[in-house]
Design a protein around this motif. Structure first.
Motif, PDB file in Angstrom:
ATOM      1  N   GLY A  60       0.794  -1.218   0.000  1.00  0.00           N
ATOM      2  CA  GLY A  60       0.000   0.000   0.000  1.00  0.00           C
ATOM      3  C   GLY A  60       0.823   1.262   0.000  1.00  0.00           C
ATOM      4  N   GLU A  67      -6.728   7.504   0.679  1.00  0.00           N
ATOM      5  CA  GLU A  67      -7.291   6.274   0.111  1.00  0.00           C
ATOM      6  C   GLU A  67      -7.013   5.074   1.012  1.00  0.00           C
ATOM      7  OE1 GLU A  67      -6.699   3.466  -3.866  1.00  0.00           O
ATOM      8  OE2 GLU A  67      -6.118   5.591  -3.932  1.00  0.00           O
ATOM      9  N   ARG A  68      -5.783   5.002   1.544  1.00  0.00           N
ATOM     10  CA  ARG A  68      -5.456   3.908   2.456  1.00  0.00           C
ATOM     11  C   ARG A  68      -6.312   3.958   3.712  1.00  0.00           C
ATOM     12  NH1 ARG A  68       0.254   4.634   3.947  1.00  0.00           N
ATOM     13  NH2 ARG A  68       0.217   6.610   2.816  1.00  0.00           N
ATOM     14  N   ALA A  70      -9.281   5.430   4.059  1.00  0.00           N
ATOM     15  CA  ALA A  70     -10.682   5.157   3.725  1.00  0.00           C
ATOM     16  C   ALA A  70     -10.926   3.657   3.568  1.00  0.00           C
ATOM     17  CB  ALA A  70     -11.072   5.904   2.451  1.00  0.00           C
ATOM     18  N   ASN A  71      -9.999   2.958   2.906  1.00  0.00           N
ATOM     19  CA  ASN A  71     -10.152   1.508   2.740  1.00  0.00           C
ATOM     20  C   ASN A  71     -10.091   0.788   4.087  1.00  0.00           C
ATOM     21  OD1 ASN A  71     -10.336   1.801  -0.046  1.00  0.00           O
ATOM     22  ND2 ASN A  71      -8.132   1.543  -0.358  1.00  0.00           N
ATOM     23  N   TRP A  72      -9.167   1.238   4.931  1.00  0.00           N
ATOM     24  CA  TRP A  72      -9.044   0.612   6.252  1.00  0.00           C
ATOM     25  C   TRP A  72     -10.285   0.876   7.099  1.00  0.00           C
ATOM     26  CZ3 TRP A  72      -8.866   2.657  11.247  1.00  0.00           C
ATOM     27  CH2 TRP A  72      -8.473   1.767  12.254  1.00  0.00           C
ATOM     28  N   ALA A  74     -13.315   1.552   6.101  1.00  0.00           N
ATOM     29  CA  ALA A  74     -14.461   0.804   5.576  1.00  0.00           C
ATOM     30  C   ALA A  74     -14.421  -0.649   6.033  1.00  0.00           C
ATOM     31  CB  ALA A  74     -14.470   0.878   4.045  1.00  0.00           C
ATOM     32  N   GLY A  75     -13.220  -1.219   6.089  1.00  0.00           N
ATOM     33  CA  GLY A  75     -13.099  -2.585   6.588  1.00  0.00           C
ATOM     34  C   GLY A  75     -13.403  -2.689   8.073  1.00  0.00           C
ATOM     35  N   GLY A  82      -8.143  -5.509   8.909  1.00  0.00           N
ATOM     36  CA  GLY A  82      -7.107  -5.581   7.891  1.00  0.00           C
ATOM     37  C   GLY A  82      -6.177  -6.755   8.116  1.00  0.00           C
TER      38      GLY A  82
END
Length: 330
Positions: A60, A67-68, A70-72, A74-75, A82
């Motif tokens: 990553g 972006e990193r 937001a992805n984390w 959301a998970g 993660g």
């Protein structure tokens, strides 16, 4: 009650968001390159550009910070913390496997430092100016300025290297299967790190309890009890313990964050496989998912301790429960 619950839930959510954001920002501005840190400089020099790009995408490192995060996030909302690239396992599994060791270490140290500090503070305050008082104050002032990691090294050298009473580190004996590890083995490995972590935490509560004991013994109600024939210890036990317990509880729960921070150093010194050691490994390797997971769990642990303190205050002092004594903060 509804306002209390909603307020604490809102503060908890804001705390989790702030801690996770700060963790991601700190890792992003860190000079550590996660790819180089985990494959080595020699291997990185010999890699092709395509392989470097592939590893950067896997870690990553090529994605922007927002972006990193937001992805984390959301998970996390879906219950997924993660994957730890350093341990090649889900973050939740890494934390679960090490949380028990850290919690056992911190619980023993936290309880021992609180009880010992409370008792020493009462003894020193009740014997103001005597030898016991001077010994307790000297002990507290000396250890209050002693770094935890240095004390851990001294204990390791004396009791493990010279005397051979305790193992050199780890949470279980080396070469023994997990099924064959007994409770005595675990306690034997836990003892020295717990002593190192608890000894330095005694000073604050002992010195504060000493001053509070002196104030209580000089109060009008204790003097009246003494005039009725009660001894000093009898008056203190019957009329002063509650007044001593409330500030002691305040300090003890406020020390949860300090105990957790000290456990990171102790776990490194004794190679104790807990959350502190995993956090150091994640930081040195740029494993942002694991570091963020540990930071969030740690913040939740401290928040829970402060919340428990507020609830206990109401049980110790009914004025707080009725809202007449004001709020108390750990």
């Amino acid at each position: 009650m509804i306002r209390f619950v909603v307020g604490n839930v809102a503060r908890f959510a804001l705390l989790m968001a702030a801690v996770s954001m700060v963790t991601f920002v700190l890792v992003s501005v860190s000079p550590i390159d996660p790819v180089q840190a985990n494959v080595g400089q020699a291997a990185l020099v010999g890699m092709s550009e395509e392989k470097r790009a592939q590893l950067a995408a896997y870690w990553g490192a090529d994605a922007p910070l927002w972006e990193r995060y937001a992805n984390w996030a959301a998970g996390v909302v879906q219950g997924d913390l993660g994957t730890s690239l350093r341990y090649n396992a889900p973050v939740a599994d890494v934390i679960a496997s090490r949380a028990l060791n850290s919690l056992a270490l911190m619980a023993v140290a936290w309880t021992a430092s609180g009880v010992l500090g409370f008792v020493l503070g009462i003894v020193a305050g009740a014997n103001r100016g005597c030898l016991a008082d001077r010994l307790v104050k000297g002990y507290c002032l000396l250890l209050a300025s002693t770094p935890t990691f240095w004390l851990g090294l001294v204990l390791l050298v004396v009791f493990s290297v010279w005397l051979g009473w305790f193992p050199f580190g780890f949470s279980v004996p080396i070469g023994v299967a997990a099924a064959d590890v007994t409770l005595a083995d675990a306690l034997h490995h836990l003892a020295l790190p717990a002593i190192a972590l608890s000894v330095t935490g005694v000073a604050n509560i002992a010195l504060h309890t000493r001053e509070k004991t002196i104030d209580v013994l000089g109060s009008d109600y204790v003097r009246f009890a003494r005039a009725r024939g009660l001894s000093r210890w009898g008056a203190l036990r019957r009329h002063g313990l509650r007044n001593l317990a409330l500030p002691a509880i305040t300090l003890q729960f406020a020390s949860i964050a300090e105990i957790f921070g000290g456990s990171v150093l102790v776990e490194q010194v004794f190679s104790y496989p807990g959350l502190g050691q995993a956090a150091v490994t994640a930081g040195l390797g740029g494993d942002v998912a694991l570091l963020a997971g540990i930071a969030v769990v740690s913040a939740a642990f401290v928040f829970g301790g402060n919340l428990a303190a507020n609830l206990i205050y109401g049980a110790v002092d009914p004025r707080i429960r009725r809202g007449k004594g004001g709020g108390a903060h750990a």
